[in-house]
Design a protein around this motif. Sequence first.
Motif, short mmCIF file in Angstrom:
data_model
loop_
_atom_site.label_atom_id
_atom_site.label_comp_id
_atom_site.label_asym_id
_atom_site.label_seq_id
_atom_site.Cartn_x
_atom_site.Cartn_y
_atom_site.Cartn_z
N ALA A 144 42.07 -56.08 5.56
CA ALA A 144 42.23 -54.99 6.51
C ALA A 144 43.43 -55.25 7.43
O ALA A 144 44.22 -54.35 7.72
N LYS A 145 43.57 -56.50 7.87
CA LYS A 145 44.73 -56.85 8.68
C LYS A 145 46.02 -56.66 7.89
O LYS A 145 47.00 -56.09 8.39
N LYS A 146 46.01 -57.12 6.67
CA LYS A 146 47.20 -56.98 5.81
C LYS A 146 47.55 -55.51 5.60
O LYS A 146 48.72 -55.12 5.66
N LEU A 147 46.53 -54.69 5.36
CA LEU A 147 46.76 -53.26 5.12
C LEU A 147 47.43 -52.61 6.32
O LEU A 147 48.44 -51.90 6.17
N TYR A 148 46.89 -52.81 7.50
CA TYR A 148 47.45 -52.17 8.69
C TYR A 148 48.81 -52.72 9.06
O TYR A 148 49.72 -51.97 9.45
N ALA A 198 54.39 -43.04 2.46
CA ALA A 198 52.98 -42.74 2.23
C ALA A 198 52.52 -43.22 0.86
O ALA A 198 51.40 -43.73 0.70
N ALA A 199 53.38 -43.08 -0.15
CA ALA A 199 53.00 -43.48 -1.50
C ALA A 199 52.67 -44.96 -1.56
O ALA A 199 51.64 -45.37 -2.12
N GLU A 249 46.32 -49.50 -0.29
CA GLU A 249 44.88 -49.34 -0.04
C GLU A 249 44.08 -49.60 -1.31
O GLU A 249 43.09 -50.34 -1.30
N SER A 250 44.50 -48.97 -2.40
CA SER A 250 43.78 -49.11 -3.67
C SER A 250 43.84 -50.53 -4.20
O SER A 250 42.83 -51.09 -4.68
N GLU A 261 40.89 -55.72 -5.18
CA GLU A 261 40.74 -57.17 -5.05
C GLU A 261 39.38 -57.56 -4.48
O GLU A 261 38.88 -58.66 -4.72
N LEU A 262 38.76 -56.66 -3.71
CA LEU A 262 37.50 -56.96 -3.03
C LEU A 262 36.27 -56.64 -3.86
O LEU A 262 35.29 -57.41 -3.85
N ILE A 263 36.30 -55.53 -4.55
CA ILE A 263 35.10 -55.02 -5.23
C ILE A 263 34.56 -56.02 -6.26
O ILE A 263 35.29 -56.51 -7.12
#
Length: 267
Positions: free
Chosen positions: A215-219, A228-229, A235-236, A241-243
């Motif tokens: 989440a930190k990396k994403l933001y 935006a792309a 995000e995906s 990587e988490l699921i």
Amino acid sequence: MSEDRVRVRVGADGVATVTMVRTDKHNALDQAMFEGLATAAGRLAEDTSVRAVVLHGEGRSFCSGLDVASFMGGEGGTDVLLAREPGRLANVAQRVTYDWSLVPAPVIAAIHGNCFGGGLQIALGADIRIAAPDAKLSIMEVKWGLIPDMGITQTLPRLVPIDIAKELTFTGRIISGSDAAAIGLVTRVEDDPLAAAHALAGEIAQRSPDAVRRAKKLYDRTWVSADAAAALVLESDLQTELIGQPNQIAAVVAGMSGETPRFVDPV
């Protein structure tokens, strides 16, 4: 000497406490303090047991800014702060702020007393800032005929509009912790910012470190990005990587059972 300026302690809960220790100078930044902060950030960036970081100053202040006098008598003066090691994006001065973004775990700054110039820029390098209502904050460089140059271009635009940034920078005006919270310069105010920072760090430490780090990396990578792309793809990618990984499964099991989750260190 740098070990004497910055103390690092990692608790059993994975919360690391980084303390600037130069109380007689309100934790002003000399060469040893710069080295100590950079070393601390580098160490914590590599420590997978760290779940959150609390950054604060010992004594009466968070950090009163650059100790100009300490550099005037040294070889190279303040020019040593502008040196950039091969392969590094940030120079010596910028690393004490920018390198906190390289620590995968969230960094929380607890601000009290004076937080001026380079000290404020260090606090801006944290992910979250909790300040005492009567703390004193200033982008003070203009007082010395200088501009803020310790990574502020990577932090301030995410917090305040450009007109507020310009006003604070052009004037060097000192504002209180309460005023800083009102304009978004700090996250919130607390009478005991250090205790509040530790409480928040403890709460974060109970969440999946895999999810928190991503989440930190994403933001950090997308917050002010106009692409935006690329942001949507990131995000995906991070979610993929988490699921199905151990910590994600542990979070689901805990959420459904009400039991305390047991997370493993991130890989």
